[in-house]
Write a protein that holds these residues in place. Sequence first.
Motif, PDB file in Angstrom:
ATOM      1  N   ALA A   1       0.271   9.049  -0.990  1.00 57.88           N
ATOM      2  CA  ALA A   1      -0.083  10.341  -1.597  1.00 57.88           C
ATOM      3  C   ALA A   1      -1.420  10.733  -0.601  1.00 57.88           C
ATOM      4  CB  ALA A   1      -1.374   9.234  -2.879  1.00 57.88           C
ATOM      5  N   SER A   2      -1.126  10.509   0.796  1.00 65.86           N
ATOM      6  CA  SER A   2      -1.993  10.362   1.918  1.00 65.86           C
ATOM      7  C   SER A   2      -1.091  11.613   2.443  1.00 65.86           C
ATOM      8  CB  SER A   2      -2.423   9.410   2.218  1.00 65.86           C
ATOM      9  OG  SER A   2      -1.156   8.514   3.694  1.00 65.86           O
TER      10      SER A   2
ATOM     11  N   ILE B   1      -0.795   4.656  -2.349  1.00 65.13           N
ATOM     12  CA  ILE B   1      -1.242   5.053  -0.711  1.00 65.13           C
ATOM     13  C   ILE B   1      -0.734   6.049   0.435  1.00 65.13           C
ATOM     14  CG2 ILE B   1      -3.711   4.717   0.544  1.00 65.13           C
ATOM     15  CD1 ILE B   1      -3.956   2.360  -1.404  1.00 65.13           C
TER      16      ILE B   1
ATOM     17  N   GLY C   1       0.951  -1.494   0.290  1.00 56.98           N
ATOM     18  CA  GLY C   1      -0.244  -0.044  -0.276  1.00 56.98           C
ATOM     19  C   GLY C   1       1.207   1.109  -0.013  1.00 56.98           C
TER      20      GLY C   1
ATOM     21  N   LEU D   1      -6.115   6.927   7.098  1.00 59.91           N
ATOM     22  CA  LEU D   1      -6.471   5.611   7.398  1.00 59.91           C
ATOM     23  C   LEU D   1      -6.488   4.594   8.462  1.00 59.91           C
ATOM     24  CD1 LEU D   1      -3.250   5.556   4.285  1.00 59.91           C
ATOM     25  CD2 LEU D   1      -6.225   5.403   4.159  1.00 59.91           C
TER      26      LEU D   1
END
Length: 88
Positions: free
Chosen positions: A75-76, A72, A69, A87
């Motif tokens: 990007a977060s 993700i 992951g 998340l």
Amino acid sequence: MWQRVERKLLERGVNTYLELGLWISLVYIVIGVGYTIFHVELMGQLQQALTGAFPIFSDIAALVVMVLGWPILWASSFLCGVAGCGLF
């Protein structure tokens, strides 16, 4: 049109596309391992968050989530300023 696509696939061979897919997945996993090495504190937080779902294997589950992951989480960090915000 489909005959041209089928002919191109048979010209190159299915094993060429399989090899390409394996090389792409290898690069993806190496980048994920590198991301995990540089964000060990995030892995600790993720391990604590996963302890309820995986009491025995939370460390392995956190490692798998970090390696697979990483886009993700990356990007977060751009959206929130902190990797993994919102998340877990």
